[in-house]
Design an enzyme around this catalytic site. Structure first.
Site, mmCIF file in Angstrom:
data_model
loop_
_atom_site.group_PDB
_atom_site.id
_atom_site.type_symbol
_atom_site.label_atom_id
_atom_site.label_comp_id
_atom_site.label_asym_id
_atom_site.label_seq_id
_atom_site.Cartn_x
_atom_site.Cartn_y
_atom_site.Cartn_z
ATOM 1 N N GLU A 47 0.855 -1.190 0.000
ATOM 2 C CA GLU A 47 0.000 0.000 0.000
ATOM 3 C C GLU A 47 0.892 1.241 0.000
ATOM 4 O OE1 GLU A 47 -1.789 0.641 3.858
ATOM 5 O OE2 GLU A 47 -3.451 1.808 3.027
ATOM 6 N N ASN A 111 -7.161 5.928 -1.971
ATOM 7 C CA ASN A 111 -6.048 5.036 -1.643
ATOM 8 C C ASN A 111 -6.246 3.814 -2.544
ATOM 9 O OD1 ASN A 111 -4.195 3.265 -0.528
ATOM 10 N ND2 ASN A 111 -4.686 3.782 1.601
ATOM 11 N N LYS A 128 -9.601 1.584 -2.099
ATOM 12 C CA LYS A 128 -9.766 1.011 -0.755
ATOM 13 C C LYS A 128 -11.185 1.247 -0.252
ATOM 14 C CE LYS A 128 -7.320 1.076 3.711
ATOM 15 N NZ LYS A 128 -6.101 1.646 4.397
ATOM 16 N N GLU A 147 -6.416 8.608 7.736
ATOM 17 C CA GLU A 147 -6.861 8.130 6.426
ATOM 18 C C GLU A 147 -8.251 8.654 6.085
ATOM 19 O OE1 GLU A 147 -5.008 3.721 6.731
ATOM 20 O OE2 GLU A 147 -5.836 4.282 4.801
ATOM 21 N N CYS A 173 -4.973 -3.136 2.938
ATOM 22 C CA CYS A 173 -4.714 -2.970 4.359
ATOM 23 C C CYS A 173 -5.897 -3.261 5.275
ATOM 24 C CB CYS A 173 -4.160 -1.574 4.611
ATOM 25 S SG CYS A 173 -3.222 -1.531 6.132
ATOM 26 N N ASN A 198 0.121 -1.003 5.271
ATOM 27 C CA ASN A 198 0.994 -0.199 6.137
ATOM 28 C C ASN A 198 0.334 -0.248 7.510
ATOM 29 O OD1 ASN A 198 2.498 2.562 4.318
ATOM 30 N ND2 ASN A 198 1.766 0.669 3.459
HETATM 31 N N1 ING Z 1 -3.655 0.499 8.545
HETATM 32 C C1 ING Z 1 -4.117 -0.214 9.619
HETATM 33 C C2 ING Z 1 -4.632 -1.625 9.329
HETATM 34 O O1 ING Z 1 -5.819 -1.891 9.265
HETATM 35 C C3 ING Z 1 -4.640 -0.105 11.849
HETATM 36 C C4 ING Z 1 -5.004 0.511 10.544
HETATM 37 C C5 ING Z 1 -3.450 0.229 12.435
HETATM 38 C C6 ING Z 1 -5.468 -1.059 12.391
HETATM 39 C C7 ING Z 1 -3.073 -0.380 13.631
HETATM 40 C C8 ING Z 1 -5.114 -1.689 13.581
HETATM 41 C C9 ING Z 1 -3.912 -1.361 14.178
HETATM 42 O O2 ING Z 1 -3.757 -2.470 9.241
HETATM 43 C C10 ING Z 1 -4.238 0.758 7.352
HETATM 44 N N2 ING Z 1 -3.475 1.481 6.515
HETATM 45 O O3 ING Z 1 -5.372 0.395 7.077
#
Ligand code: ING
Length: 325
Positions: A47, A111, A128, A147, A173, A198
């Site tokens: 991503e 995204n 996304k 985001e 993601c 990410n």
């Molecule tokens: N990042 C994260 C994901 O779903 C997140 C959001 C971060 C969720 C930390 C849980 C813990 O992996 C993205 N970019 O969606």
């Protein structure tokens, strides 16, 4: 005739905030050449693979973030990647931010992942669907996860396309954490799901999840693969990026739910697996024969409700439903 696709998951280490796209594309080309040496048909990048994960900062004037978005794909910075991949006869999936302007002048911020076939043609661009994090500045956080400020959720949902000799789908993601994502694609016959991510190791709303990031990552992708009889390719941008420790552990997973290959580092690293797409039928043709065993009439809440609704009793004793917040 067997339908084996040799897939490379091209994990990236950190990308600095001011790292020029030309330098990043050089890193992508190194991974592409490694993939060529190892006989890959398809290379999957993470991503937002062209820039740092910029939603970690709040910029009051959102146009100050415009340079993190691509206006077209390919473009001058990425053309060398498109040209070399076509020359090598290797397809690829590239995560990036996309800024489009509607005919009425409205700016749209997405995204996305762009999927390119071995002949250099663009198969599809996926937006996304599940946008995590928050939409306004939360200064108490050690870093932002904006985001919902920088990206709109896809209006298109999940698609599956004929490519690489099979049925290929994409998610990005946070999409991988929602079982609906996999099932929407499985009901379209998906055999190979490509997913960049990410993922910061620290989750501010509930730090008890921090030590479980790797476990949850494997859990959701292995479950999604098995329960839908599909390969899943999860590719990280990992390591400490602009001070934020991010999960690596890129993994290629079989329809059995078994990991076939997993990254050993949190930097630029290619992992490869031979994916025999006919393996999917071992599951979708037996245990998960959807047409034989599914009961959609029993699942009506899945598309009619967003949040939880619980029965409640009023003073009159009648039951009603209270909506959760
Ligand atoms: N990042 C994260 C994901 O779903 C997140 C959001 C971060 C969720 C930390 C849980 C813990 O992996 C993205 N970019 O969606």
């Amino acid at each position: 005739m067997s339908r084996v696709v040799t897939v490379g998951a091209a994990q990236l280490g950190p990308i600095a905030r001011d790292e020029p796209r030309t330098d990043v594309v050089e890193r992508l080309l190194v991974l592409l050449h490694d993939a060529a040496d190892r006989g890959c048909d398809l290379v999957v990048y993470p991503e937002l693979a062209l820039t740092t994960f910029f939603p970690r900062w709040y910029l009051e004037d959102i146009t100050e973030a415009d340079h993190f978005y691509e206006r077209s794909m390919p473009n001058a910075a990425t053309q060398p990647l498109f040209d070399e991949a076509k020359r090598l006869g290797i397809g690829f999936c590239l995560g990036h931010a996309l800024l489009e302007t509607d005919p009425d002048g409205t700016e749209r911020r997405w995204n996305v992942q762009t999927l390119v076939e071995r002949d250099g043609s663009i198969v599809a661009t996926f937006k996304k669907v599940h946008i995590p994090g928050h939409a306004s500045h939360e200064p108490h956080r050690p870093f932002q996860h904006l985001e919902r400020y920088y990206f709109e959720p896809s209006p298109d949902g999940f698609g599956v396309w004929d490519a690489f000799g099979g049925r290929v789908g994409m998610m990005i993601c946070n999409d991988r954490r929602w079982p609906e994502s996999y099932r929407e694609m499985a009901l379209q016959g998906v055999e190979l799901i490509l997913c960049g991510y990410n993922t910061p190791l620290h989750y501010a709303p509930d730090p008890s999840q921090d030590p479980l990031q790797g476990y949850h990552n494997q859990l959701v992708m292995c479950a999604g693969a098995y329960q839908n009889g599909t390969f899943v390719v999860g590719v990280a941008k990992g390591g400490e990026e602009e001070g934020v420790a991010s999960l690596a552990e890129s993994t290629i997973i079989a329809p059995s739910g078994q990991p076939l290959a997993r990254a050993q580092t949190d930097g630029d690293e290619l992992i490869v697996a031979e994916c025999d797409l006919d393996w999917c039928k071992n599951y979708t043709g037996t245990l998960f024969d959807f047409d034989l065993y599914r009961r959609p009439e029993a699942y009506t809440r899945l598309t009619s409700q967003r949040g939880v609704a619980t029965p409640c009793t009023s003073t009159a004793g009648s039951t009603g439903f209270s909506r959760s917040r």
